[in-house]
Write a protein that holds these residues in place. Structure first.
Motif, PDB file in Angstrom:
ATOM      1  N   GLY A 150       0.607  -1.174  -0.197  1.00 55.63           N
ATOM      2  CA  GLY A 150      -0.110  -0.222   0.050  1.00 55.63           C
ATOM      3  C   GLY A 150       0.777   1.020  -0.274  1.00 55.63           C
ATOM      4  N   LEU A 151       1.914   1.312  -0.951  1.00 56.11           N
ATOM      5  CA  LEU A 151       2.608   2.192  -0.716  1.00 56.11           C
ATOM      6  C   LEU A 151       1.928   3.815  -1.387  1.00 56.11           C
ATOM      7  CD1 LEU A 151       5.734   2.791  -0.427  1.00 56.11           C
ATOM      8  CD2 LEU A 151       5.693   2.730  -2.893  1.00 56.11           C
ATOM      9  N   VAL A 197       3.491   7.964  -6.628  1.00 54.76           N
ATOM     10  CA  VAL A 197       3.410   6.247  -5.878  1.00 54.76           C
ATOM     11  C   VAL A 197       1.854   6.509  -5.326  1.00 54.76           C
ATOM     12  CG1 VAL A 197       3.648   4.564  -4.744  1.00 54.76           C
ATOM     13  CG2 VAL A 197       5.520   6.123  -5.840  1.00 54.76           C
ATOM     14  N   ASP A 198       1.038   5.816  -6.005  1.00 56.98           N
ATOM     15  CA  ASP A 198      -0.289   5.737  -5.108  1.00 56.98           C
ATOM     16  C   ASP A 198      -1.027   4.393  -4.932  1.00 56.98           C
ATOM     17  OD1 ASP A 198      -2.887   7.009  -5.670  1.00 56.98           O
ATOM     18  OD2 ASP A 198      -3.185   7.690  -7.179  1.00 56.98           O
ATOM     19  N   HIS A 199      -1.213   4.451  -4.140  1.00 58.56           N
ATOM     20  CA  HIS A 199      -1.764   2.701  -3.103  1.00 58.56           C
ATOM     21  C   HIS A 199      -0.568   1.800  -4.334  1.00 58.56           C
ATOM     22  CE1 HIS A 199      -4.010   5.244  -1.522  1.00 58.56           C
ATOM     23  NE2 HIS A 199      -4.365   4.927  -0.631  1.00 58.56           N
ATOM     24  N   GLU A 207      13.948   7.445   0.850  1.00 58.58           N
ATOM     25  CA  GLU A 207      12.504   8.105   0.756  1.00 58.58           C
ATOM     26  C   GLU A 207      11.665   7.792   1.474  1.00 58.58           C
ATOM     27  OE1 GLU A 207      11.470  10.577  -1.035  1.00 58.58           O
ATOM     28  OE2 GLU A 207      12.992  11.273  -2.667  1.00 58.58           O
ATOM     29  N   PHE A 208      10.942   8.445   1.978  1.00 55.13           N
ATOM     30  CA  PHE A 208      10.061   7.623   3.203  1.00 55.13           C
ATOM     31  C   PHE A 208       9.059   7.914   2.935  1.00 55.13           C
ATOM     32  CE2 PHE A 208      13.881   8.391   5.778  1.00 55.13           C
ATOM     33  CZ  PHE A 208      14.112   6.741   5.671  1.00 55.13           C
ATOM     34  N   PRO A 209       7.990   6.756   2.849  1.00 53.11           N
ATOM     35  CA  PRO A 209       6.467   6.713   2.561  1.00 53.11           C
ATOM     36  C   PRO A 209       5.159   7.875   3.012  1.00 53.11           C
ATOM     37  CG  PRO A 209       6.564   4.750   3.205  1.00 53.11           C
ATOM     38  CD  PRO A 209       7.683   5.756   3.546  1.00 53.11           C
ATOM     39  N   ASP A 210       4.225   7.888   2.291  1.00 55.58           N
ATOM     40  CA  ASP A 210       3.097   9.080   3.018  1.00 55.58           C
ATOM     41  C   ASP A 210       2.293   7.156   3.785  1.00 55.58           C
ATOM     42  OD1 ASP A 210       3.352  11.887   2.757  1.00 55.58           O
ATOM     43  OD2 ASP A 210       3.200  10.881   0.817  1.00 55.58           O
ATOM     44  N   ASP A 211       2.816   6.610   2.939  1.00 55.13           N
ATOM     45  CA  ASP A 211       1.374   5.537   3.641  1.00 55.13           C
ATOM     46  C   ASP A 211       2.221   4.221   3.251  1.00 55.13           C
ATOM     47  OD1 ASP A 211      -0.474   4.412   5.274  1.00 55.13           O
ATOM     48  OD2 ASP A 211      -2.096   5.255   3.961  1.00 55.13           O
ATOM     49  N   GLY A 212       1.726   2.955   3.769  1.00 56.18           N
ATOM     50  CA  GLY A 212       2.322   1.713   3.022  1.00 56.18           C
ATOM     51  C   GLY A 212       3.305   1.617   3.918  1.00 56.18           C
ATOM     52  N   ARG A 213       3.592   0.264   3.695  1.00 57.25           N
ATOM     53  CA  ARG A 213       4.785  -0.286   4.305  1.00 57.25           C
ATOM     54  C   ARG A 213       5.833  -1.098   3.168  1.00 57.25           C
ATOM     55  NH1 ARG A 213       3.681  -3.913   9.456  1.00 57.25           N
ATOM     56  NH2 ARG A 213       3.074  -5.345   7.114  1.00 57.25           N
ATOM     57  N   ILE A 214       7.139  -1.240   3.783  1.00 58.46           N
ATOM     58  CA  ILE A 214       8.156  -1.473   3.043  1.00 58.46           C
ATOM     59  C   ILE A 214       8.667  -3.153   3.811  1.00 58.46           C
ATOM     60  CG2 ILE A 214      10.105  -2.028   2.256  1.00 58.46           C
ATOM     61  CD1 ILE A 214       8.756   0.056   0.240  1.00 58.46           C
ATOM     62  N   LEU A 215       8.441  -4.094   3.721  1.00 57.29           N
ATOM     63  CA  LEU A 215       9.137  -5.151   4.327  1.00 57.29           C
ATOM     64  C   LEU A 215      10.773  -6.297   3.660  1.00 57.29           C
ATOM     65  CD1 LEU A 215       6.545  -5.690   5.284  1.00 57.29           C
ATOM     66  CD2 LEU A 215       6.670  -7.486   6.282  1.00 57.29           C
ATOM     67  N   ILE A 216      11.285  -6.744   4.148  1.00 53.63           N
ATOM     68  CA  ILE A 216      12.830  -6.882   3.718  1.00 53.63           C
ATOM     69  C   ILE A 216      12.996  -8.174   4.037  1.00 53.63           C
ATOM     70  CG2 ILE A 216      15.276  -6.792   3.366  1.00 53.63           C
ATOM     71  CD1 ILE A 216      14.367  -3.733   2.005  1.00 53.63           C
ATOM     72  N   GLY A 217      12.888  -9.486   3.737  1.00 55.33           N
ATOM     73  CA  GLY A 217      12.759 -10.130   4.601  1.00 55.33           C
ATOM     74  C   GLY A 217      11.663 -10.049   5.801  1.00 55.33           C
TER      75      GLY A 217
END
Ligand SMILES: Nc1ncnc2c1ncn2[C@@H]1O[C@H](COP(=O)(O)OP(=O)(O)O)[C@@H](O)[C@H]1O
Ligand SMILES: [Mg+2]
Length: 365
Positions: free
Chosen positions: A15-16, A26-28, A60-70
Motif C-alpha cells: 500500500g505504498l 506512488v499511488d497505493h 525516500e520515506f512513504p506517506d503511507d504503506g510499508r516496506i518489508l525485507i526478509g
C-alpha cells in the motif's frame, strides 16, 4: 536471523503512497518479490519507478504503506541498515581510486580487514568478468566496464537484494543487449533478488522473471512477460507493451472479463472480441489486436474487407498498412519465409482474427 534462507531476499511493498506536493508519485502500490527473483519495474518516465526503488532503499520515506525485507518491517530504517546493493544509471565510481579500491570501499566502511577486503574485491571483480582490471583507474574503462565495476561494488558485501535504476540506459544498443544477458546470468549465478527499473519494454521482457507495469504511480499489472504481452489487463498495458492496433466503438451489453463481446465500431462495422476487463454497456470501448495476429487473405467474403495502402519490407517480416472499408486503419505483420500471402499495395484483402486475440477494454483504461 533465524530466518530460513529462502526468505532473506524477499521484498514486500504494501500500500505504498508517496506524494510530492500535489503529485502522487506512488499511488497505493503493493507488490511482492520472492527471494532470488528478478522483477522489473516498467513504465514511462514519471510513472513512479524511481520513487518506489528509493522507498525500498530507504532514501525516500512513504506517506503511507510499508516496506518489508526478509519479513522485517524496514519502512523507517535508514539505508545502511537494509543491507541492499544499488546500481544507478551513472553510478560515478570514485575517480581517484583504482577499480579494486572502489569495489573494496563498502567493505572498508563495514570495518572488514585489509586482506579479506582485497580477496573479496578480487572475487567480485572476477564475478563481473573483469579479473585483470583491478589496478586500472575508472577513467581507463569503457562505459560498460564501469557499470560492471559498479555492480561488483554493489554485490561485494553480499546484500540480500540488488536494486538497479536504469543501469544500462547510457550504453549503446549492442553493449546494452550484451549486458542484459550478462546481468541476468550473474543474477542466476549468485541467486540474489533483483529489482530493476527500466522504461524499455524489451529490456524488461528480456531480463525479468516478472514485470510490474506502472502508469501515473499506479500498478497496472504484474506478471510474467508472456502474460503481459498476451493477456494485458488494461488498455495501457496493451498499448505500452509491444505494438497494438486499437479499434474504438461501443457495446450493447455489459460484460465480465473473459466474456465474448461484439463491439459496434464507430463506422458501423462489428468486431468480435473478448472482454479483457469488466465492461459497461453504452460506454466507449477500445479493442486491442496485435499486428501479427491479424490474418490477411486475398479474397473470400469472411472477415473485414480492407485495402493494402502500404507494404514495408523489413527482412524478417513485412508490415502492411491497411485501410478497412469502414475507414479503420490497421497494421498487420506477415513473417518472412512462412509461405504466407504477401499482398501488394492497392490489393483488396480480407482480415480475420481469433476472437481471443482481440481484447476489449474501457476506452479510458
Ligand atoms: N524529489 C521530488 N520532488 C518533486 N517531485 C518529484 C520528486 N521525485 C519525483 N517526483 C515526481 O514524482 C513522479 C514520479 O517520479 P519518478 O519516481 O522519478 O518516476 P520515474 O522513475 O518512473 O521516471 C514524477 O511526476 C516526478 O516529477
Ligand atoms: Mg526514474
Amino acid at each position: 536471523m533465524g530466518l530460513p534462507d529462502g526468505m532473506k531476499g524477499r521484498v514486500a511493498v504494501q500500500g505504498l503512497v508517496k506524494r510530492f506536493g500535489p503529485v502522487r508519485a506512488v499511488d497505493h502500490v503493493s507488490l511482492e518479490v520472492s527471494s532470488g527473483e528478478f522483477l522489473a519495474l516498467l513504465g514511462p518516465s514519471g510513472s513512479g519507478k524511481t520513487t518506489i526503488l528509493m522507498s525500498i532503499a530507504g532514501f525516500e520515506f512513504p506517506d503511507d504503506g510499508r516496506i518489508l525485507i526478509g519479513g522485517e518491517d524496514v519502512t523507517w530504517s535508514p539505508p545502511n541498515k537494509r543491507n541492499l546493493g544499488m546500481v544507478f544509471q551513472r553510478y560515478t565510481l570514485f575517480p581517484h581510486m583504482s577499480v579494486l579500491e572502489n569495489i573494496a570501499f563498502p567493505l572498508k566502511m563495514r570495518g572488514v580487514g585489509r586482506a579479506e577486503r582485497e580477496e573479496r574485491a578480487r572475487a567480485a571483480l572476477r564475478t563481473v568478468r573483469l579479473g585483470q582490471m583491478g589496478e586500472r583507474m575508472p577513467s581507463q574503462l569503457s562505459g560498460g566496464q564501469q557499470q560492471r565495476v559498479a555492480m561488483a561494488r554493489a554485490i561485494v558485501y553480499q546484500p540480500r537484494v540488488l536494486l538497479m535504476d536504469e543501469p544500462l540506459s547510457a550504453l549503446d544498443k549492442n553493449l546494452r543487449e550484451e549486458m542484459q544477458i550478462e546481468i541476468k546470468h550473474l543474477q542466476r549465478e549468485i541467486g540474489i533478488t533483483v529489482i530493476f527499473v527500466t522504461h524499455d519494454q524489451t529490456e524488461a521482457l528480456t531480463m525479468a522473471d516478472r514485470v510490474a507495469v506502472l502508469d501515473h504511480g499506479r500498478l497496472q499489472q504484474i506478471g510474467v512477460p508472456r502474460e503481459l504481452y498476451e493477456k494485458p489487463e488494461t488498455g495501457f498495458v496493451a498499448g505500452f507493451i509491444g505494438e497494438t492496433n486499437f479499434c474504438e466503438g461501443t457495446l450493447q451489453r455489459a460484460a465480465m472479463p473473459g466474456d465474448p463481446v461484439s463491439v459496434t465500431l464507430d463506422n458501423g462495422g462489428r468486431m468480435e472480441a473478448v472482454a479483457a476487463q469488466a465492461l459497461s454497456a453504452g460506454e466507449r470501448i477500445k479493442v486491442a489486436l496485435r499486428p501479427e495476429r491479424l490474418r490477411v487473405e486475398p479474397g473470400g467474403t469472411d472477415g473485414m474487407a480492407a485495402r493494402v495502402s502500404e507494404a514495408i519490407y523489413a527482412g524478417n517480416a513485412t508490415t502492411l498498412l491497411l485501410e478497412a472499408d469502414d475507414g479503420q486503419v490497421l497494421r498487420a505483420r506477415i513473417p518472412a519465409g512462412a509461405g504466407l500471402h504477401e499482398p501488394r499495395p492497392g490489393e483488396a484483402v480480407r482480415l480475420s482474427w481469433q476472437r481471443a486475440d482481440a481484447r476489449a477494454f474501457m476506452a479510458g483504461s
